[in-house]
Design a protein around this motif. Structure first.
Motif, PDB file in Angstrom:
ATOM      1  N   MET A   1       1.061  -1.253  -0.229  1.00  0.00           N
ATOM      2  CA  MET A   1       0.022   0.031   0.025  1.00  0.00           C
ATOM      3  C   MET A   1       0.983   1.217   0.111  1.00  0.00           C
ATOM      4  N   ALA A   2       0.460   2.241  -0.867  1.00  0.00           N
ATOM      5  CA  ALA A   2       1.171   3.347  -0.961  1.00  0.00           C
ATOM      6  C   ALA A   2       1.252   4.032   0.386  1.00  0.00           C
ATOM      7  N   THR A   3       2.163   4.906   0.862  1.00  0.00           N
ATOM      8  CA  THR A   3       2.232   5.713   1.799  1.00  0.00           C
ATOM      9  C   THR A   3       1.198   6.934   1.722  1.00  0.00           C
ATOM     10  N   THR A   4       0.994   7.538   2.650  1.00  0.00           N
ATOM     11  CA  THR A   4      -0.100   8.856   2.471  1.00  0.00           C
ATOM     12  C   THR A   4       0.768   9.898   1.731  1.00  0.00           C
ATOM     13  N   THR A   5       1.858   9.903   2.098  1.00  0.00           N
ATOM     14  CA  THR A   5       2.582  10.960   1.254  1.00  0.00           C
ATOM     15  C   THR A   5       2.489  10.764  -0.336  1.00  0.00           C
ATOM     16  N   THR A   6       2.893   9.324  -0.636  1.00  0.00           N
ATOM     17  CA  THR A   6       2.689   9.071  -1.940  1.00  0.00           C
ATOM     18  C   THR A   6       1.265   9.318  -2.446  1.00  0.00           C
ATOM     19  N   THR A   7       0.236   8.737  -1.618  1.00  0.00           N
ATOM     20  CA  THR A   7      -1.310   8.842  -2.084  1.00  0.00           C
ATOM     21  C   THR A   7      -1.568  10.526  -2.447  1.00  0.00           C
ATOM     22  N   ALA A   8      -1.206  11.190  -1.386  1.00  0.00           N
ATOM     23  CA  ALA A   8      -1.379  12.761  -1.452  1.00  0.00           C
ATOM     24  C   ALA A   8      -0.598  13.295  -2.738  1.00  0.00           C
ATOM     25  N   VAL A  61       1.507  20.114  -0.682  1.00  0.00           N
ATOM     26  CA  VAL A  61       2.446  21.021   0.466  1.00  0.00           C
ATOM     27  C   VAL A  61       2.086  20.346   1.822  1.00  0.00           C
ATOM     28  N   PRO A  62       2.980  19.727   2.675  1.00  0.00           N
ATOM     29  CA  PRO A  62       2.786  19.094   3.859  1.00  0.00           C
ATOM     30  C   PRO A  62       2.245  19.645   4.877  1.00  0.00           C
ATOM     31  N   ALA A  63       2.463  21.151   4.855  1.00  0.00           N
ATOM     32  CA  ALA A  63       1.808  22.106   5.860  1.00  0.00           C
ATOM     33  C   ALA A  63       0.466  22.188   5.744  1.00  0.00           C
ATOM     34  N   THR A  64      -0.140  21.996   4.556  1.00  0.00           N
ATOM     35  CA  THR A  64      -1.475  22.207   4.326  1.00  0.00           C
ATOM     36  C   THR A  64      -2.218  20.815   3.968  1.00  0.00           C
ATOM     37  N   ARG A  65      -1.536  19.919   3.948  1.00  0.00           N
ATOM     38  CA  ARG A  65      -2.071  18.524   3.373  1.00  0.00           C
ATOM     39  C   ARG A  65      -3.274  18.026   4.175  1.00  0.00           C
ATOM     40  N   ALA A 121      -3.841  11.286   8.193  1.00  0.00           N
ATOM     41  CA  ALA A 121      -2.538  10.912   8.597  1.00  0.00           C
ATOM     42  C   ALA A 121      -1.677  12.151   8.420  1.00  0.00           C
ATOM     43  N   ALA A 122      -2.007  12.983   7.724  1.00  0.00           N
ATOM     44  CA  ALA A 122      -1.230  14.389   7.696  1.00  0.00           C
ATOM     45  C   ALA A 122      -0.544  14.906   9.057  1.00  0.00           C
ATOM     46  N   GLU A 123       0.489  15.526   9.081  1.00  0.00           N
ATOM     47  CA  GLU A 123       0.939  15.921  10.266  1.00  0.00           C
ATOM     48  C   GLU A 123       0.265  17.480  10.517  1.00  0.00           C
ATOM     49  N   VAL A 124       0.031  17.556  11.800  1.00  0.00           N
ATOM     50  CA  VAL A 124      -0.722  18.872  12.204  1.00  0.00           C
ATOM     51  C   VAL A 124       0.490  19.886  12.095  1.00  0.00           C
TER      52      VAL A 124
END
Length: 125
Positions: A1-8, A61-65, A121-124
């Motif tokens: 399964m793809a990571t959530t970063t890959t999915t995003a 963008v991880p900060a807005t994911r 799953a995204a970091e706050v």
């Protein structure tokens, strides 16, 4: 399964492509806008293209994911009536077209689930 970063990132790419197509080739999208919606189909096509591009940028963008994941899920729910309208409009076309239109309906649910997974799953920031 793809990571959530890959999915995003995959979701961001797909949304960026589709959002761009809403401006480059709007006519096919205009034809999917339900007549029951107020205003012109082209306005809805452009508005949904802007929404897809904005969500794509947010997912990249991880900060807005996190927020973009929730927005993506909402967007995928919001375009579902257009997919239903496609089935209605294509019902008298050859079988292949009808099958494409019908097959799109259940595909919406994995997209919504994936968007929710990305949001959770995204970091706050």
């Amino acid at each position: 399964m793809a990571t959530t970063t890959t999915t995003a990132n995959l979701m961001a790419g797909a949304l960026a492509l589709m959002g761009t197509l809403h401006f480059a080739r709007p006519a096919p999208f205009d034809g999917l806008v339900p007549d029951e919606l107020p205003g012109s189909a082209r306005t809805w096509t452009y508005a949904s293209g802007v929404a897809e591009l904005a969500v794509a940028a947010g997912l990249a963008v991880p900060a807005t994911r996190r927020a973009a994941g929730w927005a993506a899920a909402g967007l995928f729910v919001a375009v579902f009536p257009g997919n239903l309208n496609m089935v209605r409009l294509w019902w008298d076309r050859p079988l292949g077209y009808r099958l494409i239109a019908i097959a799109r309906l259940p595909l919406q649910w994995p997209m919504i689930r994936s968007a929710l997974r990305v949001a959770r799953a995204a970091e706050v920031p």
